[in-house]
Enzyme design. Structure first.
Site, PDB file in Angstrom:
ATOM      1  N   TYR A   1     -62.759  -5.955 -81.456  1.00  0.00           N
ATOM      2  CA  TYR A   1     -62.827  -7.284 -82.077  1.00  0.00           C
ATOM      3  C   TYR A   1     -61.534  -7.552 -82.866  1.00  0.00           C
ATOM      4  O   TYR A   1     -60.894  -8.590 -82.701  1.00  0.00           O
ATOM      5  CB  TYR A   1     -64.043  -7.298 -83.003  1.00  0.00           C
ATOM      6  CG  TYR A   1     -64.240  -8.536 -83.848  1.00  0.00           C
ATOM      7  CD1 TYR A   1     -64.389  -9.788 -83.282  1.00  0.00           C
ATOM      8  CD2 TYR A   1     -64.320  -8.424 -85.248  1.00  0.00           C
ATOM      9  CE1 TYR A   1     -64.605 -10.913 -84.076  1.00  0.00           C
ATOM     10  CE2 TYR A   1     -64.547  -9.546 -86.040  1.00  0.00           C
ATOM     11  CZ  TYR A   1     -64.681 -10.788 -85.447  1.00  0.00           C
ATOM     12  OH  TYR A   1     -64.898 -11.890 -86.237  1.00  0.00           O
TER      13      TYR A   1
ATOM     14  N   GLN B   1     -73.207 -18.419 -85.080  1.00  0.00           N
ATOM     15  CA  GLN B   1     -73.557 -18.634 -86.488  1.00  0.00           C
ATOM     16  C   GLN B   1     -72.981 -19.940 -87.050  1.00  0.00           C
ATOM     17  O   GLN B   1     -73.605 -20.604 -87.871  1.00  0.00           O
ATOM     18  CB  GLN B   1     -73.043 -17.452 -87.323  1.00  0.00           C
ATOM     19  CG  GLN B   1     -73.473 -17.512 -88.776  1.00  0.00           C
ATOM     20  CD  GLN B   1     -72.762 -16.501 -89.673  1.00  0.00           C
ATOM     21  OE1 GLN B   1     -71.825 -15.829 -89.250  1.00  0.00           O
ATOM     22  NE2 GLN B   1     -73.216 -16.388 -90.908  1.00  0.00           N
ATOM     23  N   LEU B   2     -71.777 -20.322 -86.615  1.00  0.00           N
ATOM     24  CA  LEU B   2     -71.093 -21.441 -87.264  1.00  0.00           C
ATOM     25  C   LEU B   2     -71.206 -22.765 -86.526  1.00  0.00           C
ATOM     26  O   LEU B   2     -70.953 -23.828 -87.096  1.00  0.00           O
ATOM     27  CB  LEU B   2     -69.591 -21.106 -87.411  1.00  0.00           C
ATOM     28  CG  LEU B   2     -69.232 -19.814 -88.144  1.00  0.00           C
ATOM     29  CD1 LEU B   2     -67.726 -19.639 -88.201  1.00  0.00           C
ATOM     30  CD2 LEU B   2     -69.803 -19.827 -89.556  1.00  0.00           C
TER      31      LEU B   2
ATOM     32  N   GLY C   1     -68.711 -21.856 -77.825  1.00  0.00           N
ATOM     33  CA  GLY C   1     -69.557 -20.857 -78.490  1.00  0.00           C
ATOM     34  C   GLY C   1     -70.357 -21.487 -79.619  1.00  0.00           C
ATOM     35  O   GLY C   1     -70.586 -20.869 -80.661  1.00  0.00           O
TER      36      GLY C   1
ATOM     37  N   ILE D   1     -72.787 -21.149 -73.161  1.00  0.00           N
ATOM     38  CA  ILE D   1     -73.341 -20.827 -71.841  1.00  0.00           C
ATOM     39  C   ILE D   1     -74.853 -20.658 -71.916  1.00  0.00           C
ATOM     40  O   ILE D   1     -75.489 -20.337 -70.926  1.00  0.00           O
ATOM     41  CB  ILE D   1     -72.703 -19.553 -71.237  1.00  0.00           C
ATOM     42  CG1 ILE D   1     -72.807 -18.388 -72.219  1.00  0.00           C
ATOM     43  CG2 ILE D   1     -71.275 -19.791 -70.809  1.00  0.00           C
ATOM     44  CD1 ILE D   1     -72.434 -17.054 -71.615  1.00  0.00           C
TER      45      ILE D   1
ATOM     46  N   ASP E   1     -68.184 -22.467 -69.811  1.00  0.00           N
ATOM     47  CA  ASP E   1     -67.901 -21.038 -69.729  1.00  0.00           C
ATOM     48  C   ASP E   1     -66.408 -20.868 -69.986  1.00  0.00           C
ATOM     49  O   ASP E   1     -65.578 -21.313 -69.180  1.00  0.00           O
ATOM     50  CB  ASP E   1     -68.282 -20.547 -68.321  1.00  0.00           C
ATOM     51  CG  ASP E   1     -67.974 -19.071 -68.131  1.00  0.00           C
ATOM     52  OD1 ASP E   1     -67.419 -18.439 -69.062  1.00  0.00           O
ATOM     53  OD2 ASP E   1     -68.271 -18.552 -67.028  1.00  0.00           O
ATOM     54  N   ILE E   2     -66.079 -20.203 -71.079  1.00  0.00           N
ATOM     55  CA  ILE E   2     -64.653 -20.096 -71.454  1.00  0.00           C
ATOM     56  C   ILE E   2     -63.856 -19.224 -70.488  1.00  0.00           C
ATOM     57  O   ILE E   2     -62.633 -19.183 -70.544  1.00  0.00           O
ATOM     58  CB  ILE E   2     -64.487 -19.559 -72.898  1.00  0.00           C
ATOM     59  CG1 ILE E   2     -65.245 -18.242 -73.053  1.00  0.00           C
ATOM     60  CG2 ILE E   2     -64.967 -20.599 -73.907  1.00  0.00           C
ATOM     61  CD1 ILE E   2     -64.610 -17.310 -74.014  1.00  0.00           C
TER      62      ILE E   2
ATOM     63  N   LEU F   1     -73.377 -22.158 -80.154  1.00  0.00           N
ATOM     64  CA  LEU F   1     -74.712 -21.716 -80.574  1.00  0.00           C
ATOM     65  C   LEU F   1     -74.652 -20.422 -81.381  1.00  0.00           C
ATOM     66  O   LEU F   1     -75.667 -19.775 -81.615  1.00  0.00           O
ATOM     67  CB  LEU F   1     -75.644 -21.593 -79.369  1.00  0.00           C
ATOM     68  CG  LEU F   1     -75.950 -22.938 -78.688  1.00  0.00           C
ATOM     69  CD1 LEU F   1     -76.923 -22.764 -77.532  1.00  0.00           C
ATOM     70  CD2 LEU F   1     -76.504 -23.977 -79.664  1.00  0.00           C
TER      71      LEU F   1
HETATM   72  C1  AKB Z   1     -68.070  -9.272 -88.508  1.00  0.00           C
HETATM   73  O1  AKB Z   1     -68.631  -8.634 -89.404  1.00  0.00           O
HETATM   74  O2  AKB Z   1     -67.749  -8.799 -87.413  1.00  0.00           O
HETATM   75  C2  AKB Z   1     -67.700 -10.713 -88.798  1.00  0.00           C
HETATM   76  C3  AKB Z   1     -66.343 -10.812 -89.386  1.00  0.00           C
HETATM   77  C4  AKB Z   1     -66.100 -10.389 -90.781  1.00  0.00           C
HETATM   78  O3  AKB Z   1     -65.441 -11.216 -88.724  1.00  0.00           O
HETATM   79  N1  AKB Z   1     -68.665 -11.303 -89.677  1.00  0.00           N
END
Ligand code: AKB
Length: 330
Positions: free
Chosen positions: A159, A30-31, A26, A53, A70-71, A28
């Site tokens: 998430y 933000q980090l 991954g 990918i 591809d993970i 590409l």
């Molecule tokens: C998000 O806002 O989803 C991320 C995080 C804090 O994990 N930046």
């Protein structure tokens, strides 16, 4: 080409030891590119393999090795690890909090099935594995100010659920199979490479809009306090933790942070550079997510066990971001 730097918590390589070969998934997001740059300075350009990918920009590809990975394809990952003799895996692929809510089945695949693959892969090939977690792994039942390292975790986003799952699975593999699993819970990360799909992203967008138009409409209320850190601290914390001697680690998952601020406080600091900045507030569904997250993150265990120390304050963060974003919007 190899340069070894000393840092609190980070461990130097003995001069006669080969540098690790590192794969970033991954990469590409933000980090990824910034992490690759950081590690390439330490271990040499050819030893850090970026993957994703999507097709890289010409300039990203010119900086060093880049491959398709591809993970969700376990065999493909095995092939990469074997052919490139990978030692360490930094697993950045994930759908963030806001975008995960828009497509839950995809978030389950990428954030949960993807983690199954990389954990099993790391076990099979004895890789050191870093998986980022987040303030989003906490929920409305967690203490919010401060949020300690070990407490109730009942997140309300896919998430967050997937990150708690990654934390627990990694710890389990560590205890059961000796996997060298390492995981940091990051706050919102502020960088001039724009993030995508998070709840803390407003803080990055504010710089771009303020410097471009002098105006910003914020999707969170003015008093929404969230933990944050500048990308330079984030990358350094990752490296210091990844290279910390195992005997310093009392656990495999640590909170890290640098500061907490609200949109109102960020705007106030930014007015030193954009005096007439006008911020309006129109909270949307991301407000609900932010309201269930930590306001102040307690990272005292990381500070005590492996010497974590942030360097970038709110004032320095704003100064750096203004310097980096201004040329991009002019
Ligand atoms: C998000 O806002 O989803 C991320 C995080 C804090 O994990 N930046």
């Amino acid at each position: 080409q190899r340069r070894h730097r000393s840092s609190v918590g980070g461990q130097l390589l003995p001069a006669d030891e080969d540098p690790p070969k590192i794969l970033i998934t991954g990469s590409l997001g933000q980090l990824g590119l910034e992490m690759a740059r950081f590690l390439r300075q330490m271990y040499g350009q050819e030893n850090v393999l970026m993957s994703d990918i999507i097709k890289p920009t010409k300039s990203a590809a010119a900086e060093g090795p880049y491959i398709f990975a591809d993970i969700l394809d376990f065999k493909g990952l095995q092939e990469i690890v074997v052919s490139h003799r990978i030692d360490w895996l930094i697993h950045f692929s994930a759908l963030l909090s806001a975008v995960g809510e828009q497509n839950v089945p995809l978030a389950v695949r990428v954030n949960i099935e993807g983690v199954h693959n990389v954990i099993e892969l790391a076990k099979q090939y004895k890789l050191r594995l870093f998986v980022p977690s987040t303030i989003g792994s906490f929920g409305p039942d967690s203490p919010r100010n401060p949020t300690p390292n070990v407490t109730v975790q009942r997140p309300r986003t896919i998430y967050g659920v997937s990150k708690v799952h990654a934390e627990l699975l990694g710890e389990y593999y560590h205890h059961r199979f000796g996997l060298d699993f390492r995981c940091l819970r990051f706050p919102g990360v502020i960088s001039s490479d724009p993030p995508g799909g998070g709840t803390t992203d407003y803080a990055v967008f504010m710089f771009f809009e303020a410097l471009r138009t002098g105006k910003f409409e914020c999707y969170l209320r003015p008093d929404t306090r969230l933990p944050m850190m500048h990308i330079s601290d984030c990358l350094r914390s990752l490296w210091e933790f990844l290279t910390a001697p195992p005997e310093l680690l009392k656990r495999r998952v640590y909170n890290v942070t640098a500061m907490s601020f609200t949109p109102e406080e960020l705007a106030e600091e930014l007015r030193k550079y954009v005096p007439n900045l006008e911020v309006t507030y129109r909270p949307d569904s991301r407000q609900l997510i932010a309201d269930s997250w930590p306001q102040v993150f307690d990272d005292s265990e990381a500070r005590a066990d492996w010497g974590w120390q942030h360097k970038c304050s709110l004032q320095q963060l704003v100064e750096t971001m203004v310097k980096e974003v201004a040329p991009q919007v002019q």
